[in-house]
Design an enzyme around this catalytic site. Structure first.
Site, PDB file in Angstrom:
ATOM      1  CE  LYS A  52      -3.852  -2.345   2.240  1.00  0.00           C
ATOM      2  NZ  LYS A  52      -4.565  -2.673   3.481  1.00  0.00           N
ATOM      3  CD  GLN A  96      -3.662  -4.451   6.501  1.00  0.00           C
ATOM      4  OE1 GLN A  96      -3.744  -3.419   5.871  1.00  0.00           O
ATOM      5  NE2 GLN A  96      -4.071  -5.602   6.010  1.00  0.00           N
ATOM      6  CG  ASP A 119      -9.815  -0.411   4.885  1.00  0.00           C
ATOM      7  OD1 ASP A 119      -9.470  -0.884   3.790  1.00  0.00           O
ATOM      8  OD2 ASP A 119      -9.066  -0.333   5.863  1.00  0.00           O
TER       9      ASP A 119
END
Ligand code: GUN
Length: 282
Positions: A52, A96, A119
């Site tokens: 990422k 994460q 997200d």
């Protein structure tokens, strides 16, 4: 002939376009900025986060990294998230998953401002998605929709079967497909006669985390197969949830692992960060 849905190639195109767009945004004083928080040392998460950051750097998105020890408390993570919620120069916040057991993923995902939830995991964003009024979309399902569009695969009225009901893939994937007028079935680990159901699929999306579960006898001829799985075999080989070599003989379209869905997820995360940055100055 079977067509390979090349996520690596298409995501590179998406990232090139984003790079040009970010260059223009910077010229008018807008620097898209993403916060990435990783707690603990899960090896798969470390790889995801590294990829990422690499993509963000290529595009010109600024990232602020917090790699925290696994002893970090839930309160410390919540305080960090709140600090960035309040900071107008930050457009996206990503924590994460999975988190260490002593930290509640529910509490942390709910703490991220829905406006910075790149997200798409916040229940408010999930709700908007299910009502077909989306703001933020989970990156993997969005990446799958965009990859299929690139290959002109129409979903209207198609039988879409999803294997797996996670909040990250299965559930939002079903909503996106429904929003685009597909007929959707969600199956999971308790489903009876899985094979009978997957055989009805025009489009089969597999995200259950079981190496090579889907063999050629689970699909009908001409199917479109999307494999979200990422499993490491004892031999060290990386494979999906689909037995690629066998299923590709029957399918019309199939994603490889690696190089299918994975790179699309990252490209969509970048896209959403840039979209949020633009939204912040509207
Ligand atoms: N863990 C597995 N997939 C994802 C993802 O898309 N986002 C975050 N934050 N964590 C994940």
């Amino acid at each position: 002939m079977t067509v390979l849905l090349d996520g690596k190639k298409y995501s590179a195109k998406v990232k090139d376009n984003l790079k040009q767009e970010v260059t223009r945004l910077k010229e008018v004083g807008l620097q898209p900025c993403l916060v990435v928080i990783l707690v603990g040392e899960d090896p798969a998460s470390q790889v995801y986060v590294r990829n990422k950051k690499k993509a963000a750097e290529f595009i010109g998105i600024k990232t602020i990294d917090h790699t925290l020890p696994k002893t970090t408390t839930q309160q410390q993570v919540l305080e960090l998230v709140e600090k960035y919620n309040q900071d107008p120069s930050i457009h996206g916040i990503l924590v994460q998953l999975p988190l260490p057991k002593h930290i509640s993923e529910e509490k942390v995902t709910r703490a991220i401002s829905p406006l910075k939830d790149v997200d798409g995991f916040h229940p408010l964003n999930m709700g908007h998605l299910f009502m077909n009024e989306p703001y933020s979309l989970p990156c993997t399902p969005r990446g799958i929709m965009e990859l299929m569009k690139e290959y002109k695969i129409d979903v209207v009225g198609k039988n879409v079967v999803i294997v797996g009901r996670s909040n990250i893939v299965g559930r939002p994937m079903a909503a996106l497909m429904l929003n685009d007028d597909a007929t959707v079935t969600i199956t999971h680990s308790k489903t009876k006669n899985l094979k009978e159901i997957t055989k009805q699929a025009d489009i089969l999306i597999v995200a259950i985390g079981k190496a090579l579960l889907i063999t050629a006898d689970y699909v009908k001829k001409g199917v479109v197969v999307i494999d979200v799985g990422m499993n490491r075999l004892a031999s060290g080989k990386l494979v999906g949830d689909v037995d690629f070599d066998a299923v590709k003989e029957v399918a019309d379209y199939i994603t490889p692992v690696p190089g299918g869905v994975g790179p699309m997820t990252i490209a969509m995360l970048m896209k959403q960060t840039v979209e949020f940055a633009k939204e912040s100055v509207k």
